[in-house]
Structures are given as structure tokens and as C-alpha cells.
Design an enzyme around this catalytic site. Structure first.
Site, PDB file in Angstrom:
ATOM      1  N   VAL A   1       0.829  -1.210   0.000  1.00 31.08           N
ATOM      2  CA  VAL A   1       0.000   0.000   0.000  1.00 31.08           C
ATOM      3  C   VAL A   1       0.866   1.264   0.000  1.00 31.08           C
ATOM      4  O   VAL A   1       0.399   2.342  -0.369  1.00 31.08           O
ATOM      5  CB  VAL A   1      -0.944  -0.038   1.228  1.00 31.08           C
ATOM      6  CG1 VAL A   1      -0.165   0.039   2.547  1.00 31.08           C
ATOM      7  CG2 VAL A   1      -2.009   1.034   1.186  1.00 31.08           C
ATOM      8  N   LYS A   2       2.140   1.138   0.408  1.00 28.99           N
ATOM      9  CA  LYS A   2       2.967   2.325   0.581  1.00 28.99           C
ATOM     10  C   LYS A   2       3.507   2.917  -0.720  1.00 28.99           C
ATOM     11  O   LYS A   2       4.036   4.023  -0.712  1.00 28.99           O
ATOM     12  CB  LYS A   2       4.108   2.030   1.556  1.00 28.99           C
ATOM     13  CG  LYS A   2       3.667   1.642   2.933  1.00 28.99           C
ATOM     14  CD  LYS A   2       2.749   2.618   3.667  1.00 28.99           C
ATOM     15  CE  LYS A   2       3.246   4.012   3.788  1.00 28.99           C
ATOM     16  NZ  LYS A   2       2.676   4.709   4.977  1.00 28.99           N
ATOM     17  N   ASP A   3       3.369   2.213  -1.828  1.00 29.13           N
ATOM     18  CA  ASP A   3       3.779   2.820  -3.106  1.00 29.13           C
ATOM     19  C   ASP A   3       3.010   4.114  -3.346  1.00 29.13           C
ATOM     20  O   ASP A   3       3.522   5.069  -3.924  1.00 29.13           O
ATOM     21  CB  ASP A   3       3.469   1.871  -4.280  1.00 29.13           C
ATOM     22  CG  ASP A   3       4.435   0.714  -4.365  1.00 29.13           C
ATOM     23  OD1 ASP A   3       5.205   0.514  -3.410  1.00 29.13           O
ATOM     24  OD2 ASP A   3       4.410  -0.002  -5.391  1.00 29.13           O
TER      25      ASP A   3
END
Ligand code: PMP
Length: 337
Positions: free
Chosen positions: A46-48
Site C-alpha cells: 500500500v505504501k507505493d
């Protein structure tokens, strides 16, 4: 199946992730539970999204110039996202990580060409905490920016403009609840704000692991942590700028054992290999679904986040010896010796 998307470049592959109906969790909740497949991002988490928004924001402000460096303190996934984005745009990355995070994340960061600095895991108040170390490194590096994911609200904007808008569209405006755990709070706050903007009635729940302070904060106003968790990337002890002002209606606390049970079931019954924060989120989504059903909401539909790939945790969550060492139940297919 619709036509697969075509992208102009790697950065265009970030976001627009699929949403999948989770069969076992839906059955357990008595209503539809949907998972946003954030493991399908190029950096497998999710951190992209936060990484892309933070870098684009720094460029737009003129703080990040060609050939510049992005410095960040991270449990790993943000670092992986930043390294991918920086590589695609010609920047360097320096990543500071606590040394108790999975070896897969460290190996991935090195493979991506990031400069990796590890520090012992300490409390936020310690000046050598990974967040403070990364800020000092950024200050001391010419041409560097500090991504500052915890307090840089470009992070939550990624989820207002991206994740929330996608969930609303994918669920055709029929979403009654959303929940996820908090690392920086960017995902929970951003999706909460984005969905409430569409429909005030969408119920937003915090799902906290043990060892985090936000459950108590939203329950009784006390920032107090109890217990502990082996989940990586979640478990917050303070009100970050990203979580500040998030419209949270209710809260659940989920144990590692319960989260792991769902990690195992999603793997064996639905063919998805996920990290523990995803299992904890799914358990929270089931709790929220049951609450909506009990409150008489007709056929409620709940969404949550499948944060990252389980391949990042082969040496931990999917390793019998490690699980045993942590006093956690061992998946029976991993062997009993
Ligand atoms: N799960 C995992 C595996 C993560 O790495 C993170 C990010 N730290 C989260 C969940 C939480 O996301 P956020 O920072 O948006 O709260």
C-alpha cells in the site's frame, strides 16, 4: 474480466488496484467483506501510493531537484515504494530502518539500490529512533528531502484522491463500512475522509493491533498502549499529522493470533499470500460487518486493505521456527517438528 490496463510507465502502475470479494470473511461476518489488493502495486504494498504522492509533492514545491536524494525512516514498505519511485525518476534513496524488521524487506531495499541504514528499535522519544535518525541524515545530505511519511499529509492525500475514490467507484457507491490498521495513519485517515466526502454515513473503524495506543485514544481519550504485536508496519503510539482529524466512528482491537488465523485461511482457502497487517485488517472488517448487521443495516458491504504480500515474510510469518519462538500458533501445513 475487463481488459487489463495499459500503463505509460511504472509510476502509472501504482494504484488502481483490484478489489476482491473475500469469501470466508464474508461468511464469518454475515455480509460482504471486500479487500483492496494493495499487494498488487509494483512495490507489493500500500505504501507505493504514499511514496509517489510524497515525491510528486516535493517536486511540485521545488524541494526535490534533478539528481536529488529522498531520505526516509520506515518499517520497510515505504522505503521500497520510495526506492522504486526514485529509480523511475532519477533520484537516490537513503532508507533508515529498525533492525527488527523482516530480512526480506532489507534485502529488497538493497536489491533496489537504496542505501540502507539500520538502527536498533527504540521508542519514539529516543533521539536515535529511526524517524529522527532519518531526519538528521536528510538535513546533513546536500540536495536531500526528508519524506516524513508520518507527518507529511501528502501521504493521506494519496488515499483521499486514490484509494478512497477507487473503492467508491469499484463498489458503485454501495459501501457501508471501512476499516484498517494504522502505521502512519495515511491509509485510514485518507480513505475515511474520501469516503465520508461521498457519504457521511459510511462507518469508519480503526482496527488496532495490541501494543498500539490509538484504540484506547479513540475509546477513552487516553494514548496508552497495552500488550504487543509482531505485525510489521502498524501500531502507532501518537497522533501523527496524518491521523489528526480523521473521522473515526468506532474501534476494534485485534490479536496477532486472530490476524494470523485469517492470514492462514486467506492463503489456504482463497489463494492469497499476505502479511499480518492484512489479516488483522480482515479480522477488523469482520467485526465491523457484524456490528453493522447487528445495528440493522441491510446487506452492509465493508471494505478493507490487503496491505502487502506475504512473500515479504517467508522468514517470519511463514516460518515454523520463528512462529514457535514468538509463542504463536504454527500453521499446520508448515510441519509440526
Ligand atoms: N501494513 C503494512 C505492512 C505497512 O507497511 C503499513 C505502512 N507502515 C501499513 C499497513 C499502514 O499504512 P499507513 O502507514 O498508511 O497507516
Amino acid at each position: 474480466m475487463t481488459k487489463p490496463p495499459v500503463a505509460a510507465n511504472t509510476l502509472d502502475l501504482i494504484g488502481n488496484t483490484p478489489l476482491v470479494l473475500l469469501e470466508g470473511p464474508s461468511e464469518a461476518a454475515g455480509c460482504e467483506i471486500w479487500g483492496k489488493c494493495e499487494f498488487a502495486n509494483p512495490g507489493a504494498s500500500v505504501k507505493d501510493r504514499a511514496a509517489l504522492w510524497i515525491v510528486r509533492d516535493a517536486e511540485a514545491r521545488g524541494e526535490l531537484q534533478p539528481g536529488g536524494t529522498v531520505v526516509e525512516g520506515t518499517a520497510g514498505n515505504t522505503g521500497i515504494g520510495l526506492a522504486l519511485v526514485a529509480n523511475a525518476l532519477g533520484y537516490k534513496t537513503v532508507i533508515v530502518m529498525p533492525d527488527n524488521q523482516s530480512s526480506e524487506k532489507m534485502a529488497t531495499l538493497r536489491a533496489l539500490g537504496a542505501e540502507l541504514v539500520t538502527v536498533p528499535p527504540t521508542k519514539f522519544a529516543d533521539p536515535n529512533h529511526f524517524v529522527h535518525t532519518s531526519r538528521r541524515l536528510a538535513e546533513d545530505t546536500p540536495g536531500a528531502i526528508w519524506a516524513n511519511q508520518f507527518d507529511n499529509v501528502a501521504n493521506r492525500r494519496a488515499h483521499i484522491e486514490g484509494t478512497a475514490a477507487e473503492i467508491w467507484e469499484q463498489m458503485e457507491g454501495r459501501v457501508h463500512g471501512f476499516t484498517c490498521a494504522v502505521g502512519t495513519g495515511g491509509t485510514l485517515a485518507g480513505v475515511a475522509m474520501g469516503l465520508k466526502e461521498k457519504d457521511e454515513a459510511v462507518r469508519i473503524a480503526l482496527t488496532d493491533p495490541h501494543g498500539a495506543a490509538l484504540y484506547n485514544y479513540f475509546e477513552n481519550g487516553e494514548l496508552k498502549a497495552e500488550g504487543s504485536s509482531v505485525a510489521e508496519g502498524i501500531g502507532q503510539g501518537r497522533i501523527t499529522a496524518n491521523i489528526e482529524g480523521a473521522p473515526i466512528d468506532t474501534q476494534f482491537r485485534i490479536s496477532d493470533e486472530e490476524g494470523l488465523e485469517w492470514v492462514g485461511r486467506l492463503l489456504r482457502e482463497e489463494g492469497m499470500c499476505l502479511g499480518l497487517s492484512a489479516g488483522i485488517n480482515v479480522a477488523g472488517a469482520i467485526a465491523l460487518g457484524r456490528q453493522l448487521v447487528a445495528d440493522g443495516v441491510e446487506d452492509p458491504r465493508v471494505a478493507t486493505i490487503l496491505c502487502d504480500t506475504g512473500f515479504r515474510y517467508l522468514s517470519t510469518l511463514y516460518n515454523a521456527e520463528w512462529l514457535r519462538r514468538k509463542g504463536l500458533p504454527v500453521f499446520d501445513w508448515l510441519g509440526s517438528d
